[in-house]
Design an enzyme around this catalytic site. Sequence first.
Site, short mmCIF file in Angstrom:
data_model
loop_
_atom_site.label_atom_id
_atom_site.label_comp_id
_atom_site.label_asym_id
_atom_site.label_seq_id
_atom_site.Cartn_x
_atom_site.Cartn_y
_atom_site.Cartn_z
N ARG A 136 0.83 -1.22 -0.10
CA ARG A 136 -0.08 -0.06 -0.04
C ARG A 136 0.99 1.30 -0.02
O ARG A 136 0.17 2.41 -0.20
CB ARG A 136 -0.89 0.08 1.24
CG ARG A 136 -0.24 -0.08 2.50
CD ARG A 136 -1.10 -0.51 3.56
NE ARG A 136 -0.63 -0.47 4.94
CZ ARG A 136 -0.78 -1.23 6.00
NH1 ARG A 136 -2.38 -1.41 6.06
NH2 ARG A 136 -0.25 -1.09 7.05
N GLU A 337 10.85 6.47 6.01
CA GLU A 337 9.19 6.60 5.87
C GLU A 337 9.30 8.09 5.26
O GLU A 337 9.13 9.12 5.79
CB GLU A 337 8.78 6.60 7.37
CG GLU A 337 9.20 5.22 8.06
CD GLU A 337 8.14 4.05 7.45
OE1 GLU A 337 7.20 4.44 6.80
OE2 GLU A 337 8.36 2.95 8.11
#
Length: 381
Positions: A136, A337
């Site tokens: 995702r 991230e």
Amino acid sequence: MTVIAKVTSSDPRAPLSQLLTAPLGLDVWEVQPDHVVLRAAEAQVERLQQMGYGVELLHQTDTYLSTFATAAATEGYHSAETLEQDLRALAERLPEIAELHEIGRSVENRPIWALRLGDRRGTDHKVLFLGCHHAREWISVEVPYLLAEHLLGTADTDPVRGWLERGEIWVAPMVNPDGHEFTRTENRLWRKNRRRNNNGSAGVDPNRNYGYMWGTLNVSTSSHVPQDETYVGPRAFSEPEARAVRNLVARELFSGVLTYHSYSQLILFPWGYTSNPAVDPADRSDMEQLAGAMQRLIRGVHGVTYTPEQSSTLYPTAGDTTDWTYGEYDVPSFTIELRPRSQAEGGFILPSDQIQPTSEENLPAALEFIGHALDRNGGGP
Ligand SMILES: [Zn+2]
């Protein structure tokens, strides 16, 4: 039916840290000092409330998807197929310095591609960028892909020219093509690969399947329960996606590995399996300094903050990519991230008009990382 919820704690018997270190099967999205955002089944939410946690319902998952997963948020991202086409086109444009390699095949037999950039073979100065272990996390495909595009576009000017003359830069933007395809066609929030597990559930977390300290934790963020989002698999390297990376790393012996994920805007370095820092003080200060330098470079582009921290500070994980590359090969290893910062800004569903700025701000940090890995004395591990 699952919900997306914000969990807080005012009960000392139920601290937030315990939420992460218990085997509760939660899909943890975001960890802040005073709250955790997660996706859970309604029964799990009740259990959390019984344990003493405050639970604020943010969205029904369906509502979240209809709010954020709009056409404008999906156009502009690669599929496995268009990525292959674009990587091929890059390699064909500059065949003397770019070569496309199939490094393995997924559970469903999709090729996993890596682009090798460099003038020659046989050097011991090599660096690796990875993307999309988690299905995702679509932005994690685009940032390494656009990095490769940038490197080829500037291959005749320094510093890139020098790097390609004496070293190699490898870029594998989509480690988990089956999962990615599944997020496009079936379930936008799928995370794992598409393994059929023995108990009938689907998926192993490829970023818990690497063989350093594999399986040493059993918590929500690194689970031995096959249906959980962070299922570590039946054994280390049980999954072809993790084996593809393992075989590439074992063969090429990179001097540094950087893997992109989303979201939260963090720069993570080992360890994930323990809260102890890396033992070697030189390694530790090297990775801390490099993380700090990357933070400053990222912020310098659009003013956006990515916070550096040891991986386990976010949450405990065993068997991730960077613990393995650092633990096994002793090379600087980072997980970045990417955007956004929070679920309120879309979480995993980053609008596609953010691809360009996210890529732009990560470029100088990636170049810093390449320079560090390729220029350091000795080169190889
Ligand atoms: Zn991830």
